[in-house]
Design an enzyme around this catalytic site. Sequence first.
Site, PDB file in Angstrom:
ATOM      1  CE1 TYR A 115       3.672  -6.319   3.693  1.00  0.00           C
ATOM      2  CE2 TYR A 115       3.413  -8.685   3.814  1.00  0.00           C
ATOM      3  CZ  TYR A 115       3.095  -7.475   3.130  1.00  0.00           C
ATOM      4  OH  TYR A 115       2.627  -7.498   1.975  1.00  0.00           O
ATOM      5  CG  ASP A 165      -1.896  -1.072   1.155  1.00  0.00           C
ATOM      6  OD1 ASP A 165      -2.268  -1.463   0.106  1.00  0.00           O
ATOM      7  OD2 ASP A 165      -2.191  -1.644   2.382  1.00  0.00           O
TER       8      ASP A 165
END
Length: 283
Positions: A142, A60
């Site tokens: 992540y 994103d």
Amino acid sequence: MTGPSTVAQRYLLVHEYVGHCFSGWQKQPEGVKTVQSVLERAVSEFIGYETIVMGSSRTDTGVHALANTCHVDLCRRPRKATSSDECEDNELEVAPKRRPYSCYDVRKAINARIGEDQVQVTRVVKVGPDFHARFQAKGRTYFYRIACGPSEGLMSLFHSGQCWDVTKDLDVSLMRKAAALLVGTHDFSSFRTSKCQATSPVKTLESLKVEVDDGRHYWPMRYLGDEVTRRRNLLVTATARSFLYHQVRLMVGLLKAVGCGEIRLEDVSAILEARDVRALRTA
């Protein structure tokens, strides 16, 4: 998409980028800068025709990457044919096929055409024609950095945009216990948003770790008094083969809420079992 001249060679491109410079990874309408659009422009300029890069993870806006991957098919242009008196009807000789570009040449050429955009290809690997960066990815990891504790001033510019500034003390022990409840195969509907396009909410979270990392060994002594290194610096690491849209962000938000007492540890399992993101938002 490949050019018309010869057999294509597929390459895996490992790349890194500064997330706040882009409106996410995936290509958007004309005029919106994304990582994919920058890479495609650079590759197309290199080989002389428009092409498409296929990514493994579509991050994103604002999300940085240390080693995202994508693949692309490149056809090397044949050398210009030379004239020959022996050719019938004065036709040109057919130039022999050329070897595919070396991985070094591909990396160098793409980076040279990216220019000042905050993305660069760090590694190139030749792969087979059936390889797919997204569907054959073995795992995704992540990282979330959190600077926690009371703050008396502004965060250092060296950390701004790369660290979540939480001005409360966090109980790392509680955060670790909450993380353990999420590890494994579950229906993670409580950790997906309405924009998620996954066909199934069931995912296997291989690990979710909360570590204390003050980062002091990365910085000269003169910076040890800044707003990150003076406070507690946490690193949250999530690993799975794939994630739902915003799953990691919502899980880290839950861990932070547990760490500062906004959500009780005993409520974590109930939130997971509710299979509804509203259970997380109203906890």
